[in-house]
Design an enzyme around this catalytic site. Sequence first.
Site, mmCIF file in Angstrom:
data_model
loop_
_atom_site.group_PDB
_atom_site.id
_atom_site.type_symbol
_atom_site.label_atom_id
_atom_site.label_comp_id
_atom_site.label_asym_id
_atom_site.label_seq_id
_atom_site.Cartn_x
_atom_site.Cartn_y
_atom_site.Cartn_z
ATOM 1 N N TYR A 141 0.762 -1.213 0.497
ATOM 2 C CA TYR A 141 0.460 0.074 -0.559
ATOM 3 C C TYR A 141 0.981 1.162 -0.038
ATOM 4 O O TYR A 141 0.302 2.173 -0.265
ATOM 5 C CB TYR A 141 -0.955 -0.736 0.840
ATOM 6 N N LYS A 192 3.154 -14.724 1.782
ATOM 7 C CA LYS A 192 3.039 -15.859 0.762
ATOM 8 C C LYS A 192 4.501 -16.405 0.289
ATOM 9 O O LYS A 192 5.331 -15.987 -0.924
ATOM 10 C CB LYS A 192 2.401 -15.143 -0.324
ATOM 11 N N ASP A 224 -3.694 -17.792 1.439
ATOM 12 C CA ASP A 224 -4.165 -18.779 0.248
ATOM 13 C C ASP A 224 -4.794 -19.611 1.694
ATOM 14 O O ASP A 224 -5.789 -19.783 2.069
ATOM 15 C CB ASP A 224 -4.465 -19.577 -0.320
ATOM 16 N N ASP A 248 -5.089 -6.802 5.667
ATOM 17 C CA ASP A 248 -6.800 -5.756 5.169
ATOM 18 C C ASP A 248 -7.664 -6.789 4.803
ATOM 19 O O ASP A 248 -9.024 -6.688 5.112
ATOM 20 C CB ASP A 248 -6.502 -4.323 3.930
ATOM 21 N N ASP A 252 -11.321 -8.375 7.241
ATOM 22 C CA ASP A 252 -12.549 -8.479 6.871
ATOM 23 C C ASP A 252 -13.515 -9.866 6.474
ATOM 24 O O ASP A 252 -14.841 -9.787 7.107
ATOM 25 C CB ASP A 252 -13.000 -7.883 5.740
#
Length: 359
Positions: A141, A192, A224, A248, A252
Site C-alpha cells: 500500500y 506467501k 491462501d 486488510d 474483513d
Amino acid sequence: MGKHILILEGDGIGPEIVREARKVLDVINTKFDLGLTFENDHMGGCAIDAYGVPLADSTLEKARKADAILLGAVGGPKWDKLDRSIRPEKGLLKIRSQLGLYANLRPALLYPQLVDASSLKPEVVSGLDILIVRELAGGIYFGEPRGIRVLENGEREGYNTYKYSESEIIRIGRTAFEMARKRNGKVCSVDKANVLEATMLWREVMDTLHKEYPDVELSHMYVDNAAMQLVRAPKQFDVLVTGNMFGDILSDAAAMLTGSIGMLPSASLDKEGRGMYEPCHGSAPDIAGQGIANPLATILSVSMMLRYSLGYPQVADAIEVAVGKVLDQGYRTADIYTEGKTKVSTSQMGDAVVAALNA
Ligand code: NAD
C-alpha cells in the site's frame, strides 16, 4: 492534566456512529472522573469539502498533539471520481504513515449472544477470540515505485511495489509476540513465502525474532490457506500476524465470523502506544443517514482506546461489560438482528449502552 482526544467523524455513517461513541465517552468521563478533553476536525471526503484536501496540515498537527484519535470512517461515492492524489482514503493513509501507526490490532471476538448472527455454524464459531495484528505503515500500500504507465506499445500498465525491511518486520513481530503473551501464547504468521521474496524475508525474520519469545508458540501459514482455515476452523488461531494487504483482506473475512463488521473495533498504534481508534468497517454509504448503522464497533473502539492509549483498563472493561448487557437484553441493530430480538436504531443502541453503564 486529563488526556486529549481528537475526534474525526469522517463520512457516510461516520458522524452517526461517532455521535453514539461520544455519548459513551461523556458518560465515562463523568462517572470515572477522567478529565478527558475533546476536539473535533475533518478527515476524508468532508475535509475535501471543507479544506480542499483529505487531511489538512492543521488537522495532522492536532493529531500529533492528541493522546488518541477517534475516527468514524472515510470515503464515499461523492468523492470517487476525484484524482487519486486527493481521494478521502489518501487522508487515512497519510495520517497512519505520518504518525507512524504501524500496528493495527483487530480483535475478532464473537459475543455468545450473537452466535446465530454469524454466517458459520455455531459449533465452528462459538467462543471465537482471535486477534489479527496487521502491519499498517508498509507493504504494497505504500511501496514505491507505483503508478500507471504507458508502455512502448501504447498499452497502459499498473504497477505497485511490495517490500518490507527487517526493522519493519521486527517491530510488528514484537507487537504480535507481546500480545500473544497476554492471551493464549500462540502466534501464526501469515505470508506467501512460496512466491514473494518480501515475505520470504518476513518468515525468516519472524523465526529469528521468535528466539526472544520461546514461551510463545510460532507457526507459519500461506495466506491462501489462512483464508481457508479462517472459515473452516477459525478457533485454531490466537494471534495472527501479517502484512498490510493480507491483513486488510483476512480481517474483513474474520469480521463476518463474528456476525457483522459492525461489531469490530480496531486500534492503530505507534511505538509509544499512542493511537488512532476506528471501527473496522468503512463509511457504508448504502445505509448512511438512515439511522440504522451499528455503533458498537465504534463504541468498542473507545474501549480499546481506554485500554491501549489512555491507561484506563477498568473503564475499558466497564464498556465491554455494558455492551454484553445490551446484547443480553436483546437489543440488535439491523445488521445483527435475528428473530425474537428487539430491533433498534443507531441512537437507541447508543442510549442502551449508556443506560447499561449508568445502571
Ligand atoms: P463498508 O465497510 O463501508 O460496507 C460494507 C457493508 O457493510 C455495507 O453493506 C455496509 O452497509 C455494511 N456495514 C458497514 N458498517 C456497518 C455498520 N456499522 N452497521 C451496519 N452495517 C454496516 O465497505 P465498502 O462498502 O466497501 O466501502 C464504503 C466506503 O468506505 C468506500 O468509500 C471505502 O473506500 C470506504 N472505506 C473506508 C474505511 C475506513 O475509513 N477505514 C475502510 C473501508 C472502506
